[in-house]
Design a protein around this motif. Structure first.
Motif, PDB file in Angstrom:
ATOM      1  N   GLY A   9       0.916  -1.280   0.037  1.00 41.92           N
ATOM      2  CA  GLY A   9      -0.184  -0.012   0.074  1.00 41.92           C
ATOM      3  C   GLY A   9       0.852   1.235  -0.090  1.00 41.92           C
ATOM      4  N   LEU A  10       0.376   2.245   0.428  1.00 35.65           N
ATOM      5  CA  LEU A  10       0.875   3.687   0.302  1.00 35.65           C
ATOM      6  C   LEU A  10       0.945   4.030   1.682  1.00 35.65           C
ATOM      7  CD1 LEU A  10       1.959   6.465  -0.986  1.00 35.65           C
ATOM      8  CD2 LEU A  10      -0.548   7.076  -1.043  1.00 35.65           C
ATOM      9  N   ALA A  91       8.853  -0.087  -4.012  1.00 37.21           N
ATOM     10  CA  ALA A  91       9.156  -1.284  -4.654  1.00 37.21           C
ATOM     11  C   ALA A  91       7.988  -2.133  -4.890  1.00 37.21           C
ATOM     12  CB  ALA A  91      10.355  -1.982  -4.626  1.00 37.21           C
ATOM     13  N   VAL A  92       8.247  -2.949  -5.709  1.00 36.17           N
ATOM     14  CA  VAL A  92       7.063  -4.125  -6.013  1.00 36.17           C
ATOM     15  C   VAL A  92       7.774  -5.562  -4.842  1.00 36.17           C
ATOM     16  CG1 VAL A  92       6.027  -5.924  -7.155  1.00 36.17           C
ATOM     17  CG2 VAL A  92       5.974  -3.653  -8.041  1.00 36.17           C
ATOM     18  N   TRP A 113       7.237 -18.224  -7.216  1.00 36.05           N
ATOM     19  CA  TRP A 113       7.202 -16.825  -6.909  1.00 36.05           C
ATOM     20  C   TRP A 113       5.645 -16.492  -6.835  1.00 36.05           C
ATOM     21  CZ3 TRP A 113      11.411 -13.408  -6.195  1.00 36.05           C
ATOM     22  CH2 TRP A 113      12.530 -13.895  -6.585  1.00 36.05           C
ATOM     23  N   GLY A 114       5.474 -15.352  -5.648  1.00 36.56           N
ATOM     24  CA  GLY A 114       3.908 -14.863  -5.978  1.00 36.56           C
ATOM     25  C   GLY A 114       4.041 -13.677  -6.681  1.00 36.56           C
ATOM     26  N   GLN A 115       2.879 -13.223  -6.956  1.00 38.86           N
ATOM     27  CA  GLN A 115       2.783 -12.122  -7.933  1.00 38.86           C
ATOM     28  C   GLN A 115       2.987 -10.496  -7.752  1.00 38.86           C
ATOM     29  OE1 GLN A 115       0.640 -12.679  -5.527  1.00 38.86           O
ATOM     30  NE2 GLN A 115      -0.461 -10.826  -5.042  1.00 38.86           N
ATOM     31  N   GLY A 116       3.608 -10.553  -6.341  1.00 33.64           N
ATOM     32  CA  GLY A 116       3.973  -9.079  -5.913  1.00 33.64           C
ATOM     33  C   GLY A 116       2.902  -8.113  -5.589  1.00 33.64           C
ATOM     34  N   THR A 117       3.465  -7.473  -4.510  1.00 30.71           N
ATOM     35  CA  THR A 117       2.708  -6.389  -3.937  1.00 30.71           C
ATOM     36  C   THR A 117       3.240  -4.917  -3.810  1.00 30.71           C
ATOM     37  OG1 THR A 117       1.078  -5.956  -1.906  1.00 30.71           O
ATOM     38  CG2 THR A 117       2.924  -7.172  -1.739  1.00 30.71           C
ATOM     39  N   GLN A 118       2.626  -4.192  -4.399  1.00 31.79           N
ATOM     40  CA  GLN A 118       3.112  -2.704  -4.522  1.00 31.79           C
ATOM     41  C   GLN A 118       3.520  -2.075  -3.029  1.00 31.79           C
ATOM     42  OE1 GLN A 118       4.591  -0.975  -7.283  1.00 31.79           O
ATOM     43  NE2 GLN A 118       5.229   0.363  -5.655  1.00 31.79           N
ATOM     44  N   VAL A 119       4.615  -1.619  -2.663  1.00 27.56           N
ATOM     45  CA  VAL A 119       4.787  -0.846  -1.474  1.00 27.56           C
ATOM     46  C   VAL A 119       5.136   0.828  -2.083  1.00 27.56           C
ATOM     47  CG1 VAL A 119       6.163  -0.448   0.521  1.00 27.56           C
ATOM     48  CG2 VAL A 119       5.215  -2.585  -0.071  1.00 27.56           C
TER      49      VAL A 119
END
Length: 123
Positions: A9-10, A91-92, A113-119
């Motif tokens: 998240g943001l 980053a992701v 691998w997982g799909q990634g999460t945006q930080v």
């Protein structure tokens, strides 16, 4: 093994986030779990790893003392607690699982691998 990362998240600089990585299957405890991140225009970089039982931990110097990796084998889930976040942490974030290997800081070792999460950390 299928991996699902979540929790990104943001957040403002100095804030915290907790990422989760949920794994399918009944063999989660057979995998070393790692977290990596990739910023735009940069290579994927190692963040942290945790051994099969949670006893062996290793962190990148850039996150040491701020991030904590953990796992709950009963819940088939790995976590990355991120505190004192900085804009350069943006980053992701990807979780990954490795059956075995010699250098767990290398993405090449990981089988899933997982799909990634945006930080995103704002200043």
């Amino acid at each position: 093994v299928q991996l699902q990362a979540s929790g990104g998240g943001l957040v403002q600089a100095g804030g915290s986030l907790r990422l989760s990585c949920a794994a399918s299957g009944r063999t989660f405890s057979s995998y070393v779990m790692g977290w990596f991140r990739q910023a735009p225009g940069k290579e994927r970089e190692f963040v942290a790893i945790i051994g099969y039982t949670g006893s062996n931990l290793n962190y990148a110097d850039s996150v040491k003392g701020r991030f904590t990796i953990s796992r709950d084998n009963a819940k088939n889930t790995a976590y990355l607690q991120m505190n004192s976040l900085k804009p350069e942490d943006t980053a992701v974030y990807y979780c990954a699982a490795a059956k075995s290997g010699s250098n767990y800081r290398s993405p090449m070792v990981y089988d899933y691998w997982g799909q990634g999460t945006q930080v995103t950390v704002s200043s």
